[in-house]
Write an enzyme that holds these catalytic residues in place. Structure first.
Site, PDB file in Angstrom:
ATOM      1  N   SER A   1      15.199  21.475 -16.609  1.00  5.97           N
ATOM      2  CA  SER A   1      13.988  22.264 -16.823  1.00  5.97           C
ATOM      3  C   SER A   1      14.387  23.567 -17.487  1.00  5.97           C
ATOM      4  O   SER A   1      15.481  24.087 -17.262  1.00  5.97           O
ATOM      5  CB  SER A   1      13.323  22.526 -15.475  1.00  5.97           C
ATOM      6  OG  SER A   1      12.558  23.709 -15.532  1.00  5.97           O
TER       7      SER A   1
ATOM      8  N   LYS B   1      16.415  21.570 -11.436  1.00  2.00           N
ATOM      9  CA  LYS B   1      15.701  20.337 -11.781  1.00  2.00           C
ATOM     10  C   LYS B   1      16.548  19.280 -12.488  1.00  2.00           C
ATOM     11  O   LYS B   1      17.388  19.584 -13.320  1.00  2.00           O
ATOM     12  CB  LYS B   1      14.506  20.671 -12.681  1.00  2.00           C
ATOM     13  CG  LYS B   1      13.372  21.366 -11.966  1.00  2.00           C
ATOM     14  CD  LYS B   1      12.661  20.454 -10.987  1.00  2.00           C
ATOM     15  CE  LYS B   1      11.866  19.437 -11.693  1.00  2.00           C
ATOM     16  NZ  LYS B   1      10.443  19.530 -11.525  1.00  2.00           N
TER      17      LYS B   1
ATOM     18  N   GLU C   1       9.568   8.250 -17.345  1.00  2.25           N
ATOM     19  CA  GLU C   1       8.200   8.738 -17.559  1.00  2.25           C
ATOM     20  C   GLU C   1       7.703   8.357 -18.958  1.00  2.25           C
ATOM     21  O   GLU C   1       6.551   7.977 -19.142  1.00  2.25           O
ATOM     22  CB  GLU C   1       8.140  10.258 -17.378  1.00  2.25           C
ATOM     23  CG  GLU C   1       8.385  10.698 -15.944  1.00  2.25           C
ATOM     24  CD  GLU C   1       8.591  12.201 -15.846  1.00  2.25           C
ATOM     25  OE1 GLU C   1       7.614  12.931 -15.940  1.00  2.25           O
ATOM     26  OE2 GLU C   1       9.742  12.634 -15.693  1.00  2.25           O
TER      27      GLU C   1
ATOM     28  N   HIS D   1       0.837  -1.222   0.000  1.00  2.00           N
ATOM     29  CA  HIS D   1       0.000   0.000   0.000  1.00  2.00           C
ATOM     30  C   HIS D   1       0.867   1.266   0.000  1.00  2.00           C
ATOM     31  O   HIS D   1       0.448   2.311   0.491  1.00  2.00           O
ATOM     32  CB  HIS D   1      -0.949   0.041   1.199  1.00  2.00           C
ATOM     33  CG  HIS D   1      -1.719  -1.228   1.400  1.00  2.00           C
ATOM     34  ND1 HIS D   1      -2.977  -1.430   0.888  1.00  2.00           N
ATOM     35  CD2 HIS D   1      -1.375  -2.382   2.027  1.00  2.00           C
ATOM     36  CE1 HIS D   1      -3.387  -2.658   1.213  1.00  2.00           C
ATOM     37  NE2 HIS D   1      -2.426  -3.243   1.896  1.00  2.00           N
TER      38      HIS D   1
END
Ligand code: ARG
Length: 460
Positions: A279, A285, A292, A158
């Site tokens: 970024s 970043k 992804e 979980h």
């Protein structure tokens, strides 16, 4: 202009709209190698059965090889009027050797068995390529697993802290998924190993052909026993689409965890700069775009599977033009899978495992609670349910004291049932190796798991 291939029956030329709508050449031209390979096998069979002479076969094979070279070198003129790669190559063949001989190649064959054969040859090769890429991925996982048998980290259920495991144990879970992916591909490869060539339009042929002869040249183990099934079947493409969909189920889970684990919140892993992006606005970043994208591409490969399933559903036998829609879906899934597996493997090779952060994370979430309950069962003969309750109250006390149970100095102060020996349960390494069951996280068990995977890799 009337289509030369069927001009005998037609009095009017095709509408331009039809030509454009019907064409598949822009997609199936990528099957040119398989088409030529299939035609050479078919012509050889025709010669062997006395339908072509030796000279005719020689001329056909020579011209087909020339066409292959022309396509490879970008000299071949793809004319959309030719509809598909099969007609384009056949037309060029007759241009080179004349239609008297060129026109004989299509004896005892139809485009229906031709396209099924080409597509199957492509599918079979894709299986082999994917198995190799998955094998390399497992090898990369094994190289991490061998050095992190004692690197502790929390496991999750979980997404809440569960129990202590090692990084090896965790990452090996993925190696076993990829092992099953390989086995699944091996299974579908076996089912695909039946040649449709010579099924003709749908009913076989009145010529005395030898389908086993061409099947053998093409490396098929068997022939499709029923010609109607031979030209109507696209199970082999669906099997591969499903196999790829499941590969992406696995890679998307791995990528999701790499994204999570490389975030500042976790800090378990660092993805190397060469596989991260920055970024345009935030200078600090470092983004895990590769993971992804692989996670995102799962959508398109699932879509490809559903797309072809839907196309094939309720199609009457035998060939229907609907089936021309099969190639884009599979080509896309195969390309996506290959590219994704290659980059995932490269990224995984360079991933840095942050032992310290993982060890630090083990000090939160009371990961040793189950070990403590097991201790009460084993040493004090307490039924597990009661042990669960007792340890639950230990956890509650630790929560009140704002500490993790691993930091408790004296358990007997919380409950006198615990003796001095119980304190050893509050040690992470002890927890890791206390596991006795097959397939558990102990170092001994992890070593066995590595062995299973190494044996499998060696068997490939
Ligand atoms: N371009 C077709 C396909 O990809 C080839 C088979 C066409 N057969 C036919 N009878 N029209 O499915």
């Amino acid at each position: 202009m009337k289509n030369e291939m069927w001009s005998g029956r037609f009095s009017a030329a095709s509408d331009k709209l039809l030509e454009e709508f019907n064409v598949s050449l822009h997609v199936d031209k990528f099957l040119f190698q398989e088409d030529i390979q299939g035609s050479i096998a078919h012509a050889s069979m025709l010669e062997n059965c006395g339908i072509l002479t030796k000279e005719e076969l020689k001329a056909i094979v020579k011209a087909l090889n020339q066409i292959k070279l022309e396509i490879e070198q970008g000299q071949f003129i793809f004319d959309l009027k030719d509809e598909d790669i099969h007609m384009a190559i056949e037309k060029r063949l007759s241009q080179i050797i004349g239609s008297e001989i060129g026109g004989k190649l299509h004896t005892a064959r139809s485009r229906n068995d031709q396209v099924a054969t080409d597509f199957k040859l492509y599918t079979k090769k894709a299986h082999v390529d994917l198995i190799l890429l998955l094998k390399e991925l497992i090898q990369t996982i094994l190289s991490h697993a061998k050095i992190h048998k004692n690197t502790i980290m929390p496991s999750f259920t979980h997404l809440q802290h569960a129990q202590i495991v090692s990084f090896s144990f965790y990452i090996l879970a993925y190696a076993f998924m990829f092992m099953r992916d390989i086995k699944r591909l091996q299974n579908s490869l076996e089912l695909a190993d039946f040649s449709p060539l010579g099924s003709c339009a749908c009913a076989g042929t009145s010529y005395k052909t030898d389908r086993n002869f061409s099947a053998k040249i093409l490396g098929f183990k068997n022939i499709m026993p029923n010609a109607m099934d031979g030209v109507s079947d696209r199970d082999f493409a669906l099997d591969l689409l499903y196999d790829i969909a499941l590969i992406f189920t696995h890679t998307s889970r791995l990528c999701e965890e790499m994204i999570l684990f490389s975030s500042s919140e976790f800090g378990f892993l660092s993805i190397s700069d060469s596989f991260s992006t920055g970024s345009s606005i935030m200078p600090q970043k470092k983004n895990p775009d590769v993971c992804e994208l692989i996670r995102g591409k799962t959508g398109r490969v699932y879509g490809n599977l559903i797309s072809l399933l839907t196309t094939m559903k309720a199609l009457p036998l035998a060939y229907n033009k609907d089936m021309q829609e099969d190639k884009e879906a599979l080509f896309d899934s195969v390309k996506t899978a290959k590219e994704s597996l290659i980059i995932l493997n490269a990224l995984l090779k360079e991933v840095q495992v942050n032992k310290e952060n993982m060890a630090q994370a083990c000090k939160k979430g009371h990961l040793l609670a189950t070990d403590l309950a097991d201790y009460l069962v084993n040493e004090k003969n307490i039924p597990f349910r009661k042990a669960h309750f007792i340890v639950g109250s230990v956890v509650a006390q630790a929560e009140k004291d704002k500490i993790d149970i691993s930091q408790i100095k004296d358990l007997s102060k919380i409950n006198p049932i615990f003796d001095q020996k119980a304190m050893k349960c509050l040690n992470f390494e002890h927890s890791l190796n206390a596991k006795q069951s097959e397939g558990s996280s102990s170092v001994a068990s992890v070593e066995k798991q590595i062995q299973i995977l190494e044996n499998f890799i060696a068997s490939l």
